[in-house]
Design an enzyme around this catalytic site. Structure first.
Site, mmCIF file in Angstrom:
data_model
loop_
_atom_site.group_PDB
_atom_site.id
_atom_site.type_symbol
_atom_site.label_atom_id
_atom_site.label_comp_id
_atom_site.label_asym_id
_atom_site.label_seq_id
_atom_site.Cartn_x
_atom_site.Cartn_y
_atom_site.Cartn_z
ATOM 1 C CB ILE A 243 -0.901 -0.006 1.256
ATOM 2 C CG1 ILE A 243 -0.039 -0.165 2.538
ATOM 3 C CG2 ILE A 243 -1.930 -1.132 1.177
ATOM 4 C CD1 ILE A 243 -0.826 -0.034 3.832
ATOM 5 C CG HIS B 231 -4.194 -5.923 0.146
ATOM 6 N ND1 HIS B 231 -3.238 -6.702 0.751
ATOM 7 C CD2 HIS B 231 -5.115 -6.804 -0.340
ATOM 8 C CE1 HIS B 231 -3.568 -7.988 0.629
ATOM 9 N NE2 HIS B 231 -4.689 -8.075 -0.033
ATOM 10 C CB CYS C 38 -19.186 12.054 -1.685
ATOM 11 S SG CYS C 38 -17.693 12.960 -1.202
ATOM 12 C CB CYS D 114 -20.611 14.744 1.625
ATOM 13 S SG CYS D 114 -19.663 13.254 1.999
HETATM 14 P P1 NAD Z 1 3.957 -10.336 5.403
HETATM 15 O O1 NAD Z 1 4.479 -9.414 6.442
HETATM 16 O O2 NAD Z 1 2.941 -11.335 5.806
HETATM 17 O O3 NAD Z 1 5.183 -11.148 4.785
HETATM 18 C C1 NAD Z 1 6.370 -10.533 4.371
HETATM 19 C C2 NAD Z 1 7.337 -11.642 4.008
HETATM 20 O O4 NAD Z 1 8.484 -11.031 3.459
HETATM 21 C C3 NAD Z 1 7.780 -12.483 5.213
HETATM 22 O O5 NAD Z 1 7.578 -13.847 4.906
HETATM 23 C C4 NAD Z 1 9.274 -12.146 5.379
HETATM 24 O O6 NAD Z 1 10.016 -13.276 5.734
HETATM 25 C C5 NAD Z 1 9.644 -11.664 3.995
HETATM 26 N N1 NAD Z 1 10.685 -10.643 3.970
HETATM 27 C C6 NAD Z 1 10.746 -9.503 4.698
HETATM 28 N N2 NAD Z 1 11.800 -8.771 4.313
HETATM 29 C C7 NAD Z 1 12.433 -9.486 3.340
HETATM 30 C C8 NAD Z 1 13.595 -9.250 2.555
HETATM 31 N N3 NAD Z 1 14.317 -8.142 2.684
HETATM 32 N N4 NAD Z 1 13.951 -10.188 1.640
HETATM 33 C C9 NAD Z 1 13.233 -11.338 1.519
HETATM 34 N N5 NAD Z 1 12.112 -11.587 2.212
HETATM 35 C C10 NAD Z 1 11.730 -10.674 3.116
HETATM 36 O O7 NAD Z 1 3.455 -9.444 4.191
HETATM 37 P P2 NAD Z 1 2.454 -9.793 2.977
HETATM 38 O O8 NAD Z 1 2.627 -11.199 2.559
HETATM 39 O O9 NAD Z 1 2.622 -8.697 1.999
HETATM 40 O O10 NAD Z 1 0.972 -9.713 3.540
HETATM 41 C C11 NAD Z 1 0.541 -8.941 4.578
HETATM 42 C C12 NAD Z 1 -0.176 -7.642 4.298
HETATM 43 O O11 NAD Z 1 0.758 -6.676 4.660
HETATM 44 C C13 NAD Z 1 -0.590 -7.217 2.947
HETATM 45 O O12 NAD Z 1 -1.952 -7.136 2.940
HETATM 46 C C14 NAD Z 1 -0.026 -5.772 2.793
HETATM 47 O O13 NAD Z 1 -1.068 -4.914 2.372
HETATM 48 C C15 NAD Z 1 0.365 -5.401 4.153
HETATM 49 N N6 NAD Z 1 1.537 -4.549 4.398
HETATM 50 C C16 NAD Z 1 2.062 -3.755 3.419
HETATM 51 C C17 NAD Z 1 3.190 -2.985 3.676
HETATM 52 C C18 NAD Z 1 3.720 -2.086 2.580
HETATM 53 O O14 NAD Z 1 2.943 -1.578 1.780
HETATM 54 N N7 NAD Z 1 5.030 -1.893 2.506
HETATM 55 C C19 NAD Z 1 3.823 -3.056 4.918
HETATM 56 C C20 NAD Z 1 3.248 -3.887 5.920
HETATM 57 C C21 NAD Z 1 2.119 -4.636 5.629
#
Ligand code: NAD
Length: 256
Positions: A101, A119, A130, A155
């Site tokens: 996001i 997401h 609105c 609104c």
């Molecule tokens: P998650 O936190 O569940 O998983 C992240 C994965 O990335 C983990 O398995 C971790 O081991 C791995 N990881 C972290 N840093 C890494 C790196 N440098 N190299 C390799 N692997 C690495 O996140 P997800 O699967 O995206 O799902 C969770 C939700 O988190 C989503 O809905 C998302 O919208 C939201 N989210 C988004 C952000 C963002 O926009 N940056 C941040 C936090 C959460």
């Protein structure tokens, strides 16, 4: 050896769908959800229904957003984000599906038309009545100046960051485009996701079932690993640029 093989798959493919999760942005300084220092270690989840029904929950939700916003606003895309730009320049990338996001794929220079934000985005807030939009900068400034939960100036409806909360439906249009991208690629490259959040986590499996090679790059195990043609464990910014460059020395020039 295995890296060389995947590099060859990518070099010869004409259609690649990228799929990213919070892990691609941790090296830009934005915490993920499920790592030990991730967002969930510190904040309680506010569900969509709670946001709609309770002022105290809305205030808590906005408090969390205000707290995390500077780390997103000030983050810079990293070599992982730029690797997908390179794939687009090579005219291989047909879509980049992201659960993120933070808007970093667009800020890395990727054509916004290629990016499917499953997401939503936290770079904007929208009125739930609105649909009027304001930037997150404006929303955060209004809260810092004393509004506890900003309302729509047009609104007076509830303003909410344009992200999909737990309990809130995904855009059916974006999900359908993501499914199509999963079904029509030669390689599905899933990067930095724990692959446990549905329906996003079913997209790599859909791609595999539709004939794509499935490659997963993640620091830790995922439940989808057993379906993959190749799983690479390690840091994204170290692995991904090597996989997509024509020569191993190239990527340093491309990304410096
Ligand atoms: P998650 O936190 O569940 O998983 C992240 C994965 O990335 C983990 O398995 C971790 O081991 C791995 N990881 C972290 N840093 C890494 C790196 N440098 N190299 C390799 N692997 C690495 O996140 P997800 O699967 O995206 O799902 C969770 C939700 O988190 C989503 O809905 C998302 O919208 C939201 N989210 C988004 C952000 C963002 O926009 N940056 C941040 C936090 C959460």
């Amino acid at each position: 050896m295995i890296l060389e093989e995947i590099k060859e798959w990518i070099a010869t493919a004409q259609s690649i769908t990228g799929f990213t999760g919070a892990g691609i942005s941790t090296e830009s300084g934005i915490p993920d959800f499920r790592s030990p220092s991730g967002v969930w270690a510190k904040n309680r989840t506010v569900y969509f229904q709670e946001f709609l029904q309770n002022t105290t929950d809305r205030i808590e939700y906005w408090r969390q957003k205000v707290e995390i916003w500077p780390s997103i606003r000030d983050a810079h895309p990293n070599l992982g984000h730029r690797a997908f730009v390179s794939l687009a320049k090579q005219e291989k990338l047909i879509s980049l599906i992201t659960q993120n996001i933070d808007g970093l794929h667009q800020r890395s220079g990727l054509d916004p038309k290629l990016v499917l934000e499953l997401h939503g985005t936290t770079t904007e807030a929208n009125c739930l009545s609105c649909s009027n939009k304001i930037t997150m900068n404006e929303a955060v400034n209004r809260i810092r100046q004393g509004e506890t939960e900003p309302k729509c100036y047009i609104c007076q409806g509830l303003l909410k960051p344009s992200t999909i909360s737990f309990g809130q439906s995904l855009s059916t249009e974006i999900l359908e485009k993501a499914r199509q991208a999963a079904q029509s690629c030669e390689i599905f490259l899933a990067v930095g996701s724990s692959l446990v959040v549905e329906p996003a986590a079913s997209l790599p499996v859909l791609a595999k079932e539709s004939g794509a090679k499935l490659v997963i790059i993640n620091r830790t195990e995922t439940p989808v690993d057993r379906f993959a043609d190749s799983v690479i464990r390690g840091e994204i910014t170290r692995i991904l640029p090597q996989l997509i460059s024509k020569k191993s020395s190239d990527w340093e020039k491309v990304y410096s």
